[in-house]
Scaffold this motif. Structure first.
Motif, PDB file in Angstrom:
ATOM      1  N   THR A   3      29.219  39.250  35.302  1.00 46.60           N
ATOM      2  CA  THR A   3      30.558  39.757  35.579  1.00 46.60           C
ATOM      3  C   THR A   3      30.483  41.198  36.084  1.00 46.60           C
ATOM      4  N   VAL A   5      32.823  44.454  36.878  1.00 51.50           N
ATOM      5  CA  VAL A   5      34.114  44.941  36.399  1.00 51.50           C
ATOM      6  C   VAL A   5      34.632  46.037  37.336  1.00 51.50           C
ATOM      7  N   GLN A  33      31.111  36.728  38.930  1.00 44.97           N
ATOM      8  CA  GLN A  33      32.566  36.775  38.814  1.00 44.97           C
ATOM      9  C   GLN A  33      33.005  38.220  38.745  1.00 44.97           C
ATOM     10  N   ARG A  35      35.905  40.890  37.152  1.00 48.26           N
ATOM     11  CA  ARG A  35      36.957  41.138  36.161  1.00 48.26           C
ATOM     12  C   ARG A  35      37.675  42.407  36.592  1.00 48.26           C
ATOM     13  N   GLY A  65      42.898  38.041  34.759  1.00 49.27           N
ATOM     14  CA  GLY A  65      42.093  39.196  35.103  1.00 49.27           C
ATOM     15  C   GLY A  65      40.723  38.896  35.689  1.00 49.27           C
ATOM     16  N   VAL A  66      40.412  37.596  35.924  1.00 47.48           N
ATOM     17  CA  VAL A  66      39.067  37.212  36.347  1.00 47.48           C
ATOM     18  C   VAL A  66      39.118  36.246  37.524  1.00 47.48           C
TER      19      VAL A  66
END
Length: 103
Positions: A3, A5, A33, A35, A65-66
């Motif tokens: 992830t 961010v 992914q 976030r 949020g993802v």
């Protein structure tokens, strides 16, 4: 799954300083992914992320949020990320932030 961010404050997007963006390798699929941490300006908005590579835009809906980063955006040394949001009374967009990858 890894992830990445991002912070979204008003119309600005930036890499979260607490997230490690090193060691990314181009050519992955369904592994990365994103976030997003949003400021209050984004409350109530439906949101989508755009991932830019070689001038092409590859969009993904942001849910809770993802979102998964589309593989089409992960083919080169660099891609950019932006976010668009809309609600009944307005639309909001961010600029772009660049992410580097190894090839």
């Amino acid at each position: 799954m890894r992830t990445l961010v991002f912070r979204v404050i008003g119309q600005q997007i930036e890499k979260d300083p607490g997230c490690d963006f090193t060691g990314l390798v181009a050519g992955t699929s369904d592994y990365l992914q994103a976030r997003f941490l949003f400021s209050g300006d984004w409350n109530g908005c439906k949101k989508a992320a755009s991932f830019w590579c070689l001038g092409g835009e590859h969009a993904a809906p942001i849910i809770n949020g993802v979102c998964t980063i589309p593989p089409e955006a992960l083919t080169r040394r660099e891609f950019s990320v932006s976010v668009t949001g809309a609600r009944k009374d307005y639309r909001i967009r961010t600029g772009k932030v660049k992410v580097q990858q190894e090839v």
